[in-house]
Design an enzyme around this catalytic site. Structure first.
Site, PDB file in Angstrom:
ATOM      1  CG  ASP A 188     -20.882  -7.012 -24.061  1.00 28.05           C
ATOM      2  OD1 ASP A 188     -19.684  -7.310 -24.237  1.00 28.05           O
ATOM      3  OD2 ASP A 188     -21.806  -7.823 -24.261  1.00 28.05           O
ATOM      4  CB  SER A 189     -19.764  -7.054 -28.470  1.00 24.13           C
ATOM      5  OG  SER A 189     -19.952  -8.183 -27.656  1.00 24.13           O
ATOM      6  CB  CYS A 200     -16.743 -14.935 -22.957  1.00 25.18           C
ATOM      7  SG  CYS A 200     -17.945 -14.423 -24.183  1.00 25.18           S
ATOM      8  CB  THR A 201     -20.108 -10.637 -21.620  1.00 30.58           C
ATOM      9  OG1 THR A 201     -20.045 -10.844 -23.030  1.00 30.58           O
ATOM     10  CG2 THR A 201     -19.255  -9.477 -21.216  1.00 30.58           C
ATOM     11  CG  HIS A 202     -22.422 -13.701 -24.832  1.00 33.19           C
ATOM     12  ND1 HIS A 202     -21.750 -12.507 -24.846  1.00 33.19           N
ATOM     13  CD2 HIS A 202     -23.459 -13.560 -25.686  1.00 33.19           C
ATOM     14  CE1 HIS A 202     -22.361 -11.683 -25.695  1.00 33.19           C
ATOM     15  NE2 HIS A 202     -23.390 -12.308 -26.218  1.00 33.19           N
ATOM     16  CB  CYS A 226     -16.826  -6.367 -24.074  1.00 27.91           C
ATOM     17  SG  CYS A 226     -16.315  -7.428 -25.415  1.00 27.91           S
ATOM     18  CG  ASN A 227     -14.297 -11.234 -20.490  1.00 29.39           C
ATOM     19  OD1 ASN A 227     -13.489 -11.538 -19.640  1.00 29.39           O
ATOM     20  ND2 ASN A 227     -15.593 -11.199 -20.245  1.00 29.39           N
ATOM     21  CB  THR A 228     -13.391  -9.291 -26.936  1.00 31.00           C
ATOM     22  OG1 THR A 228     -13.928 -10.617 -26.818  1.00 31.00           O
ATOM     23  CG2 THR A 228     -12.523  -9.208 -28.171  1.00 31.00           C
ATOM     24  CD  GLU A 236     -26.060 -12.114 -28.534  1.00 31.36           C
ATOM     25  OE1 GLU A 236     -27.116 -11.652 -29.004  1.00 31.36           O
ATOM     26  OE2 GLU A 236     -25.285 -11.468 -27.819  1.00 31.36           O
ATOM     27  CE1 TYR A 261     -18.281  -4.829 -31.117  1.00 28.18           C
ATOM     28  CE2 TYR A 261     -17.015  -4.265 -29.154  1.00 28.18           C
ATOM     29  CZ  TYR A 261     -17.951  -3.918 -30.115  1.00 28.18           C
ATOM     30  OH  TYR A 261     -18.533  -2.673 -30.070  1.00 28.18           O
ATOM     31  N   GLY A 262     -15.544 -10.908 -30.653  1.00 27.91           N
ATOM     32  CA  GLY A 262     -14.537 -11.910 -30.291  1.00 27.91           C
ATOM     33  C   GLY A 262     -13.896 -12.639 -31.451  1.00 27.91           C
TER      34      GLY A 262
HETATM   35  N1  DGL Z   1     -18.644  -9.595 -25.230  1.00 28.61           N
HETATM   36  C1  DGL Z   1     -17.711 -10.552 -25.749  1.00 28.61           C
HETATM   37  C2  DGL Z   1     -16.695 -10.938 -24.680  1.00 28.61           C
HETATM   38  O1  DGL Z   1     -16.966 -10.835 -23.503  1.00 28.61           O
HETATM   39  C3  DGL Z   1     -18.406 -11.804 -26.252  1.00 28.61           C
HETATM   40  C4  DGL Z   1     -19.275 -11.594 -27.459  1.00 28.61           C
HETATM   41  C5  DGL Z   1     -18.497 -11.157 -28.672  1.00 28.61           C
HETATM   42  O2  DGL Z   1     -17.733 -11.951 -29.230  1.00 28.61           O
HETATM   43  O3  DGL Z   1     -18.685 -10.010 -29.037  1.00 28.61           O
HETATM   44  O4  DGL Z   1     -15.622 -11.334 -25.008  1.00 28.61           O
END
Ligand code: DGL
Length: 270
Positions: free
Chosen positions: A11-12, A185-187, A74-76, A153, A43-44
């Site tokens: 993940d990011s 999104c993971t968060h 990571c979804n992105t 975060e 990353y998003g």
């Molecule tokens: N991990 C990213 C996602 O699931 C969220 C955090 C990011 O923007 O890197 O899209």
């Protein structure tokens, strides 16, 4: 590939631990090697070419360490890079978008699904495409919610600040009359309690909130069994953590989040 090898997850940053938690529940005997690219999160907010370049570096590192399969937490990355990763690397690569889309398609009654995700994920249209593969009668309404990532975060997951941010992000979805909201999104599962409350206020008491982590873990489970890649040992698997920056902060958050003791992460340079 040997079934005894760990599953690689990346993940990011920290958010992908939501997927690790679900994997630990579904596959307690598997070893997991997790990489959080904490030096380059988020990353998003970046473009697809940059995210793809980062994702190739992360996956390449996990491959070098001998993982048997990669789960893109990571979804992105799952939205913009899985095809490219499958071309670059010769091992199974699973993402989080399809499982989340399938679960949402299953639970919606009105056929109107909202997706909260990063700007990059919404711009990619990946959820709309994935939902269309499961049902052509379901409509998807996307809403970028970038501020929820730094809130998670920072550990600001309760109280007025996240509540107001969530309320603002959900407002445009109110008029779309959705009955199901995907945490794309993971968060966002870290803010689940606030999101769920606000979703019920906005879309009605029957509104459903879908988190792709559990659906992803089920997919990984059946995939490993079908391919003969499932771990055979009976004792609990281990979680090893790698980060690209700030290992101490990550370890504290990871312990809180996974509810188990973890070793301080190893710092790697990608
Ligand atoms: N991990 C990213 C996602 O699931 C969220 C955090 C990011 O923007 O890197 O899209």
């Amino acid at each position: 590939m040997k079934f005894t090898a760990p599953i690689g997850v990346f993940d990011s940053g920290l958010g992908g631990l939501t997927v690790v938690r679900a994997l630990r529940r579904a596959l307690p005997n598997e070893d997991i090697l997790y990489l959080g690219d904490t030096a380059r999160v988020p990353y998003g907010t970046k473009g697809p070419a940059t995210v793809t370049r980062y994702a190739i570096a992360c996956a390449g590192h996990l491959v070098k360490r001998g993982v048997k399969a990669i789960v893109i937490a990571c979804n992105t990355v799952s939205a913009v890079a899985p095809e490219r990763l499958r071309v670059e690397f010769d091992l199974p690569i699973l993402g989080v978008i399809e499982p989340g889309a399938r679960e949402a398609t299953k639970v919606t009654r009105s056929g109107r699904i909202g997706v909260l995700a990063t700007t990059a994920t919404i711009a990619s249209g990946a959820y709309t495409r994935a939902v269309t593969r499961f049902s052509t009668r379901v409509e998807v309404f996307g809403q970028a919610a970038p501020l929820l990532v730094p809130l998670a975060e920072e550990g600001w997951t309760e109280g007025d600040v996240p509540r107001l941010a969530v309320r603002r992000y959900l407002a445009p979805l109110h008029d779309a009359h959705i009955d199901t909201l995907v945490l794309g999104c993971t968060h966002y599962p870290l803010l689940r309690a606030v999101i769920e409350e606000e979703a019920r206020k906005s879309f009605g008491n029957d509104a459903r909130v879908v988190d792709s982590a559990e659906a992803t873990a089920e997919d990984v489970h059946s995939f490993l069994n079908e391919r003969g890649l499932a771990q055979q040992k009976t004792q609990n698997g281990r979680v090893d953590l790698l980060v690209t920056d700030l290992p101490a902060t990550f370890a504290t958050m990871a312990e809180r989040f996974l509810g188990e003791r973890v070793e301080e992460p190893e710092v790697v340079d990608l």
